[in-house]
Design a protein around this motif. Sequence first.
Motif, PDB file in Angstrom:
ATOM      1  N   ALA A  76       0.822  -1.213   0.000  1.00 58.21           N
ATOM      2  CA  ALA A  76       0.000   0.000   0.000  1.00 58.21           C
ATOM      3  C   ALA A  76       0.859   1.268   0.000  1.00 58.21           C
ATOM      4  CB  ALA A  76      -0.923   0.002   1.217  1.00 58.21           C
ATOM      5  N   GLN A  77       2.112   1.149   0.460  1.00 52.93           N
ATOM      6  CA  GLN A  77       2.984   2.337   0.526  1.00 52.93           C
ATOM      7  C   GLN A  77       3.333   2.870  -0.860  1.00 52.93           C
ATOM      8  OE1 GLN A  77       5.813   0.314   3.132  1.00 52.93           O
ATOM      9  NE2 GLN A  77       5.410   1.783   4.763  1.00 52.93           N
ATOM     10  N   VAL A  78       3.267   1.989  -1.884  1.00 51.94           N
ATOM     11  CA  VAL A  78       3.567   2.440  -3.249  1.00 51.94           C
ATOM     12  C   VAL A  78       2.650   3.592  -3.630  1.00 51.94           C
ATOM     13  CG1 VAL A  78       3.562   1.771  -5.691  1.00 51.94           C
ATOM     14  CG2 VAL A  78       4.423   0.174  -3.960  1.00 51.94           C
ATOM     15  N   ASP A  79       1.360   3.426  -3.351  1.00 52.33           N
ATOM     16  CA  ASP A  79       0.387   4.449  -3.753  1.00 52.33           C
ATOM     17  C   ASP A  79       0.452   5.713  -2.896  1.00 52.33           C
ATOM     18  OD1 ASP A  79      -1.238   3.000  -5.940  1.00 52.33           O
ATOM     19  OD2 ASP A  79      -1.100   1.540  -4.308  1.00 52.33           O
ATOM     20  N   ILE A  85       0.333   4.018 -11.968  1.00 52.81           N
ATOM     21  CA  ILE A  85       0.883   2.670 -11.843  1.00 52.81           C
ATOM     22  C   ILE A  85       0.012   1.698 -12.616  1.00 52.81           C
ATOM     23  CG2 ILE A  85       1.451   0.849 -10.179  1.00 52.81           C
ATOM     24  CD1 ILE A  85       1.718   3.378  -8.174  1.00 52.81           C
ATOM     25  N   SER A  86       0.571   1.122 -13.667  1.00 53.19           N
ATOM     26  CA  SER A  86      -0.220   0.255 -14.554  1.00 53.19           C
ATOM     27  C   SER A  86      -0.480  -1.098 -13.902  1.00 53.19           C
ATOM     28  CB  SER A  86       0.542   0.046 -15.866  1.00 53.19           C
ATOM     29  OG  SER A  86       1.708  -0.711 -15.604  1.00 53.19           O
ATOM     30  N   GLU A  87      -1.443  -1.822 -14.449  1.00 51.87           N
ATOM     31  CA  GLU A  87      -1.763  -3.169 -13.926  1.00 51.87           C
ATOM     32  C   GLU A  87      -0.575  -4.124 -14.112  1.00 51.87           C
ATOM     33  OE1 GLU A  87      -3.189  -5.586 -11.624  1.00 51.87           O
ATOM     34  OE2 GLU A  87      -4.097  -3.584 -11.677  1.00 51.87           O
ATOM     35  N   PRO A  88       0.088  -4.132 -15.305  1.00 51.20           N
ATOM     36  CA  PRO A  88       1.282  -4.997 -15.428  1.00 51.20           C
ATOM     37  C   PRO A  88       2.376  -4.637 -14.401  1.00 51.20           C
ATOM     38  CG  PRO A  88       0.580  -4.224 -17.589  1.00 51.20           C
ATOM     39  CD  PRO A  88      -0.288  -3.513 -16.587  1.00 51.20           C
ATOM     40  N   PHE A 105       8.592   5.090 -10.608  1.00 46.63           N
ATOM     41  CA  PHE A 105       7.297   5.641 -11.014  1.00 46.63           C
ATOM     42  C   PHE A 105       7.332   7.161 -10.888  1.00 46.63           C
ATOM     43  CE2 PHE A 105       5.925   1.478  -9.147  1.00 46.63           C
ATOM     44  CZ  PHE A 105       5.394   0.918 -10.303  1.00 46.63           C
ATOM     45  N   LYS A 106       6.277   7.814 -11.409  1.00 49.47           N
ATOM     46  CA  LYS A 106       6.137   9.254 -11.158  1.00 49.47           C
ATOM     47  C   LYS A 106       5.874   9.451  -9.672  1.00 49.47           C
ATOM     48  CE  LYS A 106       4.412  10.157 -15.763  1.00 49.47           C
ATOM     49  NZ  LYS A 106       3.286   9.553 -16.510  1.00 49.47           N
ATOM     50  N   LYS A 107       6.465  10.490  -9.110  1.00 56.44           N
ATOM     51  CA  LYS A 107       6.361  10.663  -7.653  1.00 56.44           C
ATOM     52  C   LYS A 107       5.257  11.631  -7.256  1.00 56.44           C
ATOM     53  CE  LYS A 107       9.429  14.460  -6.187  1.00 56.44           C
ATOM     54  NZ  LYS A 107       8.515  15.164  -5.255  1.00 56.44           N
ATOM     55  N   LYS A 108       4.672  11.376  -6.089  1.00 57.94           N
ATOM     56  CA  LYS A 108       3.742  12.336  -5.506  1.00 57.94           C
ATOM     57  C   LYS A 108       4.539  13.396  -4.750  1.00 57.94           C
ATOM     58  CE  LYS A 108      -0.390   9.452  -5.218  1.00 57.94           C
ATOM     59  NZ  LYS A 108      -1.262   8.620  -4.365  1.00 57.94           N
ATOM     60  N   VAL A 122      10.226   8.563  -8.526  1.00 58.22           N
ATOM     61  CA  VAL A 122      10.766   7.996  -7.295  1.00 58.22           C
ATOM     62  C   VAL A 122      11.044   6.505  -7.510  1.00 58.22           C
ATOM     63  CG1 VAL A 122       8.449   7.585  -6.327  1.00 58.22           C
ATOM     64  CG2 VAL A 122      10.417   7.710  -4.794  1.00 58.22           C
ATOM     65  N   ALA A 123      12.175   6.046  -6.974  1.00 49.26           N
ATOM     66  CA  ALA A 123      12.567   4.636  -7.069  1.00 49.26           C
ATOM     67  C   ALA A 123      12.129   3.926  -5.786  1.00 49.26           C
ATOM     68  CB  ALA A 123      14.083   4.539  -7.252  1.00 49.26           C
ATOM     69  N   ILE A 124      11.450   2.780  -5.941  1.00 46.43           N
ATOM     70  CA  ILE A 124      10.875   2.083  -4.783  1.00 46.43           C
ATOM     71  C   ILE A 124      11.305   0.615  -4.784  1.00 46.43           C
ATOM     72  CG2 ILE A 124       8.732   1.603  -3.515  1.00 46.43           C
ATOM     73  CD1 ILE A 124       7.326   3.691  -5.232  1.00 46.43           C
ATOM     74  N   ARG A 125      11.625   0.101  -3.596  1.00 44.08           N
ATOM     75  CA  ARG A 125      11.981  -1.321  -3.483  1.00 44.08           C
ATOM     76  C   ARG A 125      11.470  -1.883  -2.165  1.00 44.08           C
ATOM     77  NH1 ARG A 125      15.920  -5.450  -2.498  1.00 44.08           N
ATOM     78  NH2 ARG A 125      17.664  -4.608  -1.283  1.00 44.08           N
ATOM     79  N   MET A 126      10.961  -3.110  -2.221  1.00 47.32           N
ATOM     80  CA  MET A 126      10.573  -3.828  -1.004  1.00 47.32           C
ATOM     81  C   MET A 126      11.577  -4.966  -0.805  1.00 47.32           C
ATOM     82  SD  MET A 126       7.125  -5.951  -0.001  1.00 47.32           S
ATOM     83  CE  MET A 126       5.931  -4.662  -0.327  1.00 47.32           C
ATOM     84  N   PRO A 127      12.527  -4.786   0.130  1.00 48.53           N
ATOM     85  CA  PRO A 127      13.566  -5.817   0.310  1.00 48.53           C
ATOM     86  C   PRO A 127      12.998  -7.065   0.979  1.00 48.53           C
ATOM     87  CG  PRO A 127      13.850  -4.060   1.921  1.00 48.53           C
ATOM     88  CD  PRO A 127      12.698  -3.649   1.038  1.00 48.53           C
ATOM     89  N   SER A 128      13.681  -8.191   0.789  1.00 45.36           N
ATOM     90  CA  SER A 128      13.208  -9.444   1.389  1.00 45.36           C
ATOM     91  C   SER A 128      13.963  -9.796   2.673  1.00 45.36           C
ATOM     92  CB  SER A 128      13.357 -10.598   0.391  1.00 45.36           C
ATOM     93  OG  SER A 128      14.713 -10.800   0.086  1.00 45.36           O
TER      94      SER A 128
END
Length: 354
Positions: A76-79, A85-88, A105-108, A122-128
Motif C-alpha cells: 500500500a505504501q507504493v500508492d 501505476i499500470s496493472e502490469p 514511477f512518477k512521484k507524488k 521515485v525509485a521504490i523497493r521492497m527488500p526481502s
Amino acid sequence: MDTILVTIDDYYDLTQKQMIANAGEIIADGGLVAFPTETVYGLGADALNEDAAAKIYEAKGRPSDNPLIVHICDFAQVDEIAYDISEPAREMMRRFWPGPLTVIFKKKSIVPDGTTGGLNTVAIRMPSHPVARYLIESSGKMIAAPSANTSGRPSPTLAEHVYEDLRGKIPMIIDGGPVSIGIESTIIDMSGDVPTILRPGFISQTQLAEVLGEVKIDPAILAKTMQKDIEAKAPGMKYRHYAPKAKMILVEGESEKVIEKINELAGKDMEAGNKVGIIATDETRFRYRDGVVLRSIGKRANPDTVSHNLFALLREFDEAGVDVLYSESFFEEGLGDAIMNRMLKASGYQLVEV
Ligand code: TXA
Ligand code: MG
C-alpha cells in the motif's frame, strides 16, 4: 560520533528484535542506520524527512543530484508516494517483491526533492531481508537507502565494509552477516512509454519481460566502452563507481587465450616492479603464474557465486595493496549483464579483447 555495531544472528530472538526496533527509533528521529538487505548493505534514513535524507549524502560524500531508493515493507505504501501505476507494473511487483527489484514511477509531492535529487520520479523497493523488513516496519517510516559505502568505493556486502567506510560518521550499523546476492537490485523505469532497465541485477530482463512484455535495457549499460553520448538515465550510473585503488584491466575472450594474455601482461608488470593481482575462477585458479596476489571470484559455472564475491574481492585487493589488477570477464546472458556492468565501471572500461 561513536558508531555502535549491533549483531543480529538470530532474527527470532526477542532481545535482538528489540535492538532492531531501537534502530527503527533512530530512523524515526531523523538519524541514520546501516542495515543488511539481500543485495548489499544500505544506509537508511526517513525517506520523507528532507533533513534526514541530507545526512545520507553527507556521510557517503555522495553528489546531491543522485537520487535515493525508497525502501518499503507494505504494498500500500507504493500508492502513498507514486502515481500512474499500470496493472502490469502491479503484477510485476507482486511477482518479484519482496526481493532485489527497484521500480521507478512518477512521484507524488509528499516525497521531498532531497530524496529524489530533484527528479519528478521515485525509485521504490521492497527488500526481502528479514532485518531490513523489520527495521522498516518498526520505524513506522519508509526508508531511503543507498548502498552503505563511501561514494565511489565498492558496495558493502559485510558489516565490516560499512564500518571501514562510515565509522564515526553514523550512529549505528546492524550486522546481519554476509548478504546473499552481493550486487545491487535491478532497476526498472516504469515512468516512460516502454519499461526500461536502468541497472541490471539479479532479476533479469527475461524474467521481467515474462510479466511486462517488451522490456528495454538502456544501451549505455551493456556497452563495452564508456558511452559519453548516451547519458544513462539513472543519475548514479554516470559517476565513477566501485573503483579499486589498483589500475584494473578486464580480459575477454576464449578461456585459454584469456589465461595466456593475463599471464603475459602480469609478467610484464612484475618485471616493471608492480604488485599484480589476478581475479580467477575456481575453474582456472591453478593456471596462473606464481608471485601474484591470486583470488578466485567463484565458479564460472555458477554466476551467483561470482556476484556474491565481487565487491568483497575488490576491497581485498585494496587491502593487499596491488598496483595492477587483471580479471577474467563474465559476458554471459542474465546475471552476466549485472556482473559486467559493475566490472566495467570498476575498471573504468579498461577491456582487452583476445
Ligand atoms: O540493492 C539496492 O538497490 C541497494 C540496497 C541498499 O537496497 N541500494 C542501492 O542504492 O544500490 P544506490 O543509491 O547505491 O543506487 C541507487 C541507484 C542510483 O544509480 C540512482 O541514480 C538510481 O538508483 N535512482 C534512484 N532513484 C532514481 C530515479 N527516480 N530515477 C532514476 N534513477 C534513480
Ligand atoms: Mg551505490
